[in-house]
Write an enzyme that holds these catalytic residues in place. Structure first.
Site, short mmCIF file in Angstrom:
data_model
loop_
_atom_site.label_atom_id
_atom_site.label_comp_id
_atom_site.label_asym_id
_atom_site.label_seq_id
_atom_site.Cartn_x
_atom_site.Cartn_y
_atom_site.Cartn_z
CG ASP A 41 -7.02 -4.14 -0.01
OD1 ASP A 41 -6.77 -4.53 1.13
OD2 ASP A 41 -6.37 -3.25 -0.59
CG ASP A 61 -2.01 -1.00 1.17
OD1 ASP A 61 -2.69 -1.04 0.12
OD2 ASP A 61 -2.21 -1.75 2.13
O1 LIG Z 1 -5.28 -1.97 2.98
C1 LIG Z 1 -5.57 -2.72 3.86
C2 LIG Z 1 -6.79 -2.45 4.64
O2 LIG Z 1 -7.54 -1.46 4.00
C3 LIG Z 1 -4.76 -3.94 4.08
O3 LIG Z 1 -3.72 -3.93 3.14
C4 LIG Z 1 -4.27 -4.09 5.49
O4 LIG Z 1 -3.01 -4.70 5.58
C5 LIG Z 1 -5.28 -4.90 6.18
O5 LIG Z 1 -4.95 -5.22 7.49
P1 LIG Z 1 -6.00 -5.98 8.41
O6 LIG Z 1 -7.09 -4.98 8.75
O7 LIG Z 1 -6.54 -7.12 7.61
O8 LIG Z 1 -5.21 -6.42 9.57
#
Ligand SMILES: O=C(CO)[C@@H](O)[C@H](O)COP(=O)(O)O
Length: 239
Positions: free
Chosen positions: A194, A50
């Site tokens: 996601d 991200d």
């Molecule tokens: O972009 C996101 C969440 O929007 C993912 O890339 C996060 O890494 C998710 O983390 P968790 O909430 O599943 O622990």
């Protein structure tokens, strides 16, 4: 670590007969990234990174030098999710492909600049995808469908981890698949979910047509990744 395939070839080689495990490195132990990359190497189909600019999103996330370092430590494809304003999406596409991204996903909300970034990604030898914020109508993916290999729908608010899946997530996946089918691209595009990926939500997302889930705490917080991934790979899609 040497990759056998890069860019579009690496994305085309992802399995389509089972759920794809995309690991979100934001949820790794950021002070022990190399250790976590070694731990997940045998289990991840693709790494999800991200990138956030603190304008399109609440905060900043990841940067090209860090991605370049990560790319040297894994043979798995790297998917960079660009959560940035339209005015920088093309420059960021160039920088993250330079850093080793195989797949760049841009937000449909970036409009024409997003479409230009998709074309640029292809010109630079990478694959491209489109992502949609939870609050944006699903039809916004339509102009991208002829160009992309991945469609990712956020199931939570953008740029915040640890949230619960929205009730809109599954109907939105079904709507996206219908648009992919209408565009004649259903077989060519991977549909990804996601945000809000939990033990209870993965079967629902799979049944709604998700082919990839972006695993955060569900993977990095699990002491038995082999068992977790065997469970994930065994989930059937709805008939
Ligand atoms: O972009 C996101 C969440 O929007 C993912 O890339 C996060 O890494 C998710 O983390 P968790 O909430 O599943 O622990």
């Amino acid at each position: 670590m040497m990759k056998s395939l890069c860019g579009p070839a690496a994305i085309a080689a992802l399995p389509r007969d089972r759920l794809i495990g995309e690991f979100s490195l934001w949820s790794a132990d950021l002070a022990n990234m190399e250790r976590d990359l070694k731990r997940i190497e045998a289990h991840a189909d693709i790494h999800h990174i991200d990138v956030a600019d603190a304008r399109f999103t609440p905060g900043f996330l990841f940067f090209p030098d860090l991605v370049a370092r990560i790319a040297k430590l894994t043979a798995k494809p790297i998917h960079v999710h660009l959560m940035v304003e339209a005015e920088i999406v093309e420059a960021q596409t160039r920088q993250f492909i330079g850093a080793g991204a195989d797949l760049i996903s841009v937000h449909a909300e970036n409009g024409e600049a997003g479409l230009r970034a998709v074309k640029l990604a292809h010109e630079l030898g990478a694959e491209a995808g489109v992502v949609l914020r939870l609050e944006t109508p699903v039809a916004a993916i339509t102009p991208f469908l002829s160009e992309v290999a991945f469609v990712t729908l956020l199931g939570t608010s953008i740029g915040v981890k640890g949230q619960s899946l929205s009730e809109q997530a599954c109907p939105r996946l079904i709507e996206a698949r219908a648009l992919m089918r209408k565009a004649g691209r259903e077989a060519d595009i991977v549909l990804a979910a996601d945000g809000g990926i939990r033990h209870e939500t993965v079967p629902l997302l799979r049944a709604a047509g998700a082919e990839t889930v972006v695993l955060g705490s569900l993977a990095f917080g699990d002491p038995d990744l082999a068992r977790r991934m065997a469970w994930l790979h065994g989930l059937e899609v709805a008939a």
